[in-house]
Design a protein around this motif. Sequence first.
Motif, PDB file in Angstrom:
ATOM      1  N   ILE A  72       0.844  -1.202   0.000  1.00  0.00           N
ATOM      2  CA  ILE A  72       0.000   0.000   0.000  1.00  0.00           C
ATOM      3  C   ILE A  72       0.873   1.243   0.000  1.00  0.00           C
ATOM      4  O   ILE A  72       1.808   1.363   0.793  1.00  0.00           O
ATOM      5  N   LYS A  73       0.545   2.164  -0.883  1.00  0.00           N
ATOM      6  CA  LYS A  73       1.247   3.443  -0.911  1.00  0.00           C
ATOM      7  C   LYS A  73       0.752   4.247   0.301  1.00  0.00           C
ATOM      8  O   LYS A  73      -0.392   4.689   0.334  1.00  0.00           O
ATOM      9  N   GLU A  74       1.606   4.379   1.290  1.00  0.00           N
ATOM     10  CA  GLU A  74       1.157   4.969   2.556  1.00  0.00           C
ATOM     11  C   GLU A  74       0.888   6.460   2.438  1.00  0.00           C
ATOM     12  O   GLU A  74       0.002   7.001   3.085  1.00  0.00           O
ATOM     13  N   ASP A  75       1.693   7.138   1.619  1.00  0.00           N
ATOM     14  CA  ASP A  75       1.491   8.582   1.465  1.00  0.00           C
ATOM     15  C   ASP A  75       0.689   8.833   0.188  1.00  0.00           C
ATOM     16  O   ASP A  75       1.142   9.505  -0.738  1.00  0.00           O
ATOM     17  N   ASP A  76      -0.514   8.267   0.140  1.00  0.00           N
ATOM     18  CA  ASP A  76      -1.319   8.285  -1.084  1.00  0.00           C
ATOM     19  C   ASP A  76      -2.353   9.406  -1.008  1.00  0.00           C
ATOM     20  O   ASP A  76      -2.662   9.912   0.064  1.00  0.00           O
ATOM     21  N   LYS A  94       2.310   8.842   5.503  1.00  0.00           N
ATOM     22  CA  LYS A  94       3.026   7.614   5.856  1.00  0.00           C
ATOM     23  C   LYS A  94       2.912   7.330   7.355  1.00  0.00           C
ATOM     24  O   LYS A  94       3.100   8.215   8.181  1.00  0.00           O
ATOM     25  N   GLY A  95       2.566   6.072   7.669  1.00  0.00           N
ATOM     26  CA  GLY A  95       2.503   5.651   9.069  1.00  0.00           C
ATOM     27  C   GLY A  95       1.233   6.068   9.789  1.00  0.00           C
ATOM     28  O   GLY A  95       1.061   5.761  10.967  1.00  0.00           O
ATOM     29  N   LYS A  96       0.336   6.771   9.099  1.00  0.00           N
ATOM     30  CA  LYS A  96      -0.883   7.247   9.765  1.00  0.00           C
ATOM     31  C   LYS A  96      -2.100   6.481   9.257  1.00  0.00           C
ATOM     32  O   LYS A  96      -2.173   6.107   8.096  1.00  0.00           O
ATOM     33  N   ASP A  97      -3.063   6.306  10.167  1.00  0.00           N
ATOM     34  CA  ASP A  97      -4.203   5.432   9.905  1.00  0.00           C
ATOM     35  C   ASP A  97      -5.374   6.120   9.204  1.00  0.00           C
ATOM     36  O   ASP A  97      -6.187   5.466   8.577  1.00  0.00           O
ATOM     37  N   TYR A  98      -5.471   7.439   9.362  1.00  0.00           N
ATOM     38  CA  TYR A  98      -6.707   8.112   8.966  1.00  0.00           C
ATOM     39  C   TYR A  98      -6.468   9.161   7.880  1.00  0.00           C
ATOM     40  O   TYR A  98      -5.371   9.696   7.736  1.00  0.00           O
ATOM     41  N   PRO A  99      -7.532   9.483   7.130  1.00  0.00           N
ATOM     42  CA  PRO A  99      -7.384  10.440   6.031  1.00  0.00           C
ATOM     43  C   PRO A  99      -7.269  11.895   6.494  1.00  0.00           C
ATOM     44  O   PRO A  99      -7.682  12.249   7.598  1.00  0.00           O
ATOM     45  N   ILE A 100      -6.703  12.711   5.598  1.00  0.00           N
ATOM     46  CA  ILE A 100      -6.674  14.170   5.765  1.00  0.00           C
ATOM     47  C   ILE A 100      -7.477  14.734   4.596  1.00  0.00           C
ATOM     48  O   ILE A 100      -7.217  14.416   3.428  1.00  0.00           O
ATOM     49  N   TYR A 101      -8.493  15.535   4.905  1.00  0.00           N
ATOM     50  CA  TYR A 101      -9.341  16.133   3.877  1.00  0.00           C
ATOM     51  C   TYR A 101      -8.901  17.577   3.666  1.00  0.00           C
ATOM     52  O   TYR A 101      -8.840  18.360   4.619  1.00  0.00           O
ATOM     53  N   SER A 102      -8.603  17.937   2.412  1.00  0.00           N
ATOM     54  CA  SER A 102      -8.119  19.297   2.146  1.00  0.00           C
ATOM     55  C   SER A 102      -8.711  19.824   0.844  1.00  0.00           C
ATOM     56  O   SER A 102      -9.363  19.095   0.091  1.00  0.00           O
ATOM     57  N   ARG A 103      -8.437  21.113   0.570  1.00  0.00           N
ATOM     58  CA  ARG A 103      -8.886  21.718  -0.689  1.00  0.00           C
ATOM     59  C   ARG A 103      -7.915  22.806  -1.112  1.00  0.00           C
ATOM     60  O   ARG A 103      -7.119  23.299  -0.297  1.00  0.00           O
ATOM     61  N   LYS A 104      -7.982  23.159  -2.390  1.00  0.00           N
ATOM     62  CA  LYS A 104      -7.141  24.226  -2.952  1.00  0.00           C
ATOM     63  C   LYS A 104      -8.017  25.105  -3.837  1.00  0.00           C
ATOM     64  O   LYS A 104      -8.782  24.606  -4.657  1.00  0.00           O
ATOM     65  N   GLY A 659     -18.428  -2.701  10.655  1.00  0.00           N
ATOM     66  CA  GLY A 659     -17.354  -2.588   9.672  1.00  0.00           C
ATOM     67  C   GLY A 659     -15.987  -2.986  10.190  1.00  0.00           C
ATOM     68  O   GLY A 659     -15.000  -2.933   9.476  1.00  0.00           O
ATOM     69  N   GLY A 660     -15.901  -3.382  11.463  1.00  0.00           N
ATOM     70  CA  GLY A 660     -14.606  -3.750  12.031  1.00  0.00           C
ATOM     71  C   GLY A 660     -13.810  -2.519  12.423  1.00  0.00           C
ATOM     72  O   GLY A 660     -14.359  -1.438  12.646  1.00  0.00           O
ATOM     73  N   ALA A 661     -12.493  -2.689  12.513  1.00  0.00           N
ATOM     74  CA  ALA A 661     -11.609  -1.608  12.971  1.00  0.00           C
ATOM     75  C   ALA A 661     -11.677  -0.422  12.011  1.00  0.00           C
ATOM     76  O   ALA A 661     -11.926  -0.569  10.827  1.00  0.00           O
ATOM     77  N   SER A 662     -11.432   0.796  12.551  1.00  0.00           N
ATOM     78  CA  SER A 662     -11.603   1.996  11.735  1.00  0.00           C
ATOM     79  C   SER A 662     -10.321   2.435  11.032  1.00  0.00           C
ATOM     80  O   SER A 662     -10.367   3.040   9.976  1.00  0.00           O
ATOM     81  N   GLY A 663      -9.162   2.167  11.608  1.00  0.00           N
ATOM     82  CA  GLY A 663      -7.918   2.594  10.976  1.00  0.00           C
ATOM     83  C   GLY A 663      -7.605   1.741   9.754  1.00  0.00           C
ATOM     84  O   GLY A 663      -7.927   0.552   9.724  1.00  0.00           O
ATOM     85  N   ARG A 664      -6.966   2.347   8.736  1.00  0.00           N
ATOM     86  CA  ARG A 664      -6.752   1.587   7.494  1.00  0.00           C
ATOM     87  C   ARG A 664      -5.807   0.415   7.710  1.00  0.00           C
ATOM     88  O   ARG A 664      -5.933  -0.614   7.054  1.00  0.00           O
ATOM     89  N   PHE A 665      -4.857   0.517   8.640  1.00  0.00           N
ATOM     90  CA  PHE A 665      -3.925  -0.587   8.864  1.00  0.00           C
ATOM     91  C   PHE A 665      -4.464  -1.574   9.904  1.00  0.00           C
ATOM     92  O   PHE A 665      -4.163  -2.756   9.850  1.00  0.00           O
ATOM     93  N   GLU A 666      -5.268  -1.066  10.842  1.00  0.00           N
ATOM     94  CA  GLU A 666      -5.897  -1.982  11.808  1.00  0.00           C
ATOM     95  C   GLU A 666      -6.768  -2.994  11.067  1.00  0.00           C
ATOM     96  O   GLU A 666      -6.821  -4.168  11.429  1.00  0.00           O
TER      97      GLU A 666
END
Length: 686
Positions: A72-76, A94-104, A659-666
Motif C-alpha cells: 500500500i502506498k502509505e502517502d497516497d 506515511k505511518g498514519k491510519d486516517y485520512p486528511i481532507y483538504s482543498r485548494k 465494519g470492524g476496525a476503523s484505521g486503514r492498517f488496523e
Amino acid sequence: MSTELHPPIAKIISHQLEKHGHIRTDNYYWLNDRENPEVIDYLNKENEYYQKSTEHTKAFQKDLFEEMKARIKEDDESYPYFYNGYFYITRFEKGKDYPIYSRKKESLTSAEEIMFDCNEMAKDFTYFNLNGISISEDNKWVSFGVDTVSRRQYTIQIKNLETNEILPLKIENTTGGATWASDNKTIFYTRKDEVTLRSDKIFKHKLGSNPADDVVVYFEKDDTFNVTVYKSKSKKYLIITSESTLTSEYQILLSSTPDSKFKVFQKRTRELEYSISHYEDSFYIVTNKDDATNFKLMKTPEDKTSKENWVDLISHREEVLLEGIDIFKDYLVVSERFDGLNKIRIMPWNGGEEYYLPFELETYTAYTTTNIDFDTEILRYGYQSMATPSSIIDFNMRTKEKTVLKEQEVLGGKFDKNNYIEERIWATAIDGTKVPISMVYRKGIKLNGQNPFLLYAYGSYGMTMDPYFSTTRLSLLDRGFIYAISHVRGGEDLGRNWYEDGKLLKKKNTFTDFIDCSKYVIEQKYTSPEHLYAEGGSAGGLLMGAIINMNPELYNGVIAQVPFVDVVTTMLDETIPLTTGEYDEWGNPNKKKYYNYMLSYSPYDNVEKKEYPNMYISTGLHDSQVQYWEPAKWVAKLRVYKTNDKQLYLDTNMEAGHGGASGRFEALKEVAKEFTFLLDLEKIER
C-alpha cells in the motif's frame, strides 16, 4: 495445537419462544444482554481460546500484515475533483491510519487548506469515523459527522473554513450527513430512532440557533421506510427521500426558499420505485413504473411531477438493467448492466450519435465516480478487474479522448498483472439456471483438484458483487490460491429478476446457487472438498450458515464475518435496528408462511449433530447491523452439536461494530487473521 486447550462451553438457560402455536427453545438467549458481566466474560473466554489456539500462527499473521501493508502506498492521495471553485483532495500520510481532507482554491498550485486531519481528531478514540462532509455554497461552512463508537450514530458539527473554528454545536444521533440550503445558514439533516436506529426524521437547523429548537420538517411514520435528504446536482432543489425495499417517495423544495414546505413529487404507491435527477426545466426519473422490472428512464416537467405526466425517454428492456444516470449540461450518461457486465452509455442532449465506452474483459468493473461538476464535457469513471488495479479516468465525451489520471500503485516491485489469469465460468444451478463465477489465479496452476480455492458471495438486497482488484488478495494468489466470486441470486448481478429470485420465499436459491457453484469448481478440478473454502459477511454470513447446514462436506473451512444467523428471532424483534425495514427482503415472520419458510433455513435454528467444517467467525460488540449475540449464540450451539474436532473460533472485537476496525492498517490485521486461518489449514507456513 496444545491438547490441554478446551473451548469454552456456554451455560444453558432454557428460554421458550412461541409464535403461531410453535415453540422454539433457545438455550443461549441469555447472551442477548451486552450489560451482563457473564456475557462479556463468555466473549472474553472465546477470544482467549481463539488467541491461544492460534498462537503458532502469530508470527505468520504479523508477517502477512507487514506484507500486505508494504503493497500500500502509505502517502497516497485521491485524484482531486473540482467543485464550486475548489479542488478537493483526500490524502494519507506515511505511518498514519486516517485520512486528511483538504482543498485548494481554483488551482492545484494554490496553498492547501486542511479541512480535517482525522489522525488528530481520532487520537483519543479506539474507533473513529468521519463522514458526511458537506460544504455551503459560499464555501465558508462545512458540516460533518463523527462516530466514535461504531454504531453508525453520528454527531454533526459545523466548522468555519475561514477561521478554522469548529462551532460548539453538537447534534447527536444522526446519519452524519447534512445538506445546505442556498442561503448558507440553513442545514437539513436526518435523525435516527434511539432504539431501532431507523433514519426516521428530517430536521432543519439555522446557524447560531440552539439544536433543541431545531424544527422537524418531516417524520416518517411507516417503520418499514428510511429517510434521507440531499441537494440536486443542479443545486436548485432540496430533496427528501423515503425508501423501503420496494417503494420510494420523494419530496422537493427550492433550495433558495428553505423555510417553505416540501412538496411530494409522486406519492408512494406500493412497489413503485423511482429516483429523480433535475436538469433545466425537467426531472428525469429512473423507475420501474408500468412493470419495468429492469427499470426505464422517464421525463417530466418540473411543475408537473406526478406520474401521469411522466413520459418514456429510454424504454424498458428485458435484457438490460438500467442502474442509474449522470446528468451533464450537454450529455446524459446512462449506467447499464447487460449479461452481468457494466456498460456506460453516452447520449448527447442535442441528438448527436450515442455510443458505449469500450471494455474488453469479462471480469471487470466500470462505474461513474465523482461527477459533481455540471457544466463539463469530461466524464470521470473508475475501472478495475480482478487482476488490474483500479484506475480513475477522465473521458472527454466530445473528443472521446481518455486520460488515466491515477492507477492504484501496488508497491514492492513484485506485482505484474500479466502473471495472473482471469476468467468467468458458468455453473448450472439445480433448477437449470446458469450462475456466473468470476475468478483469478496465478499462471501455471494445474487443474488437478489440489488447488486451495476461496469462494466468496453475498447474495442479498439486490447488491451486485462486481469483480474487483485487491492488493491484500495477492497474499493468497501468490501462495497458490484461486479466488472467486459466485454471483448468486439475491444480488442484482444479472438484472432485477436475479434479485427477485433470491429473496422472500425464494431465498433458498441463494444458498443452492452457492452450493452448485461449489460443486462445479470441484467437478472442473479447480479444487476439491479438502481444499475448498467459503467466505461471506453479514447477509453473506447467513449464506455461510445455510451452506454448512446443507452441505458441510463440500468445504474444508468457512469464514463468516458478522453473520446474520438467527433470522427468525431477529426478524420477530422490532426493537432491533433494520428489522421492520427488511420485511420486504426476508418476509415478515408475524405471518405464518414467512415464519415457516425462514425457520426452514435459519442457520441457528437448523444446527444439527453432524460434522461441520473448520470455522472462523468474527463479530463486533457494538455492531448495529447484526448484533454480536447472533454469532455468539451460533458458536455456543455449534460447540455442543458438532461431532468432529475441527476448529471453531469466535473472534469478537470488543471495541468495534459492523465494519470492524476503523484505521486503514488496523483493518489489515483482521484480514491477516482470516488469511492465516486459511493458510494454516493448507499447511502453508510462510
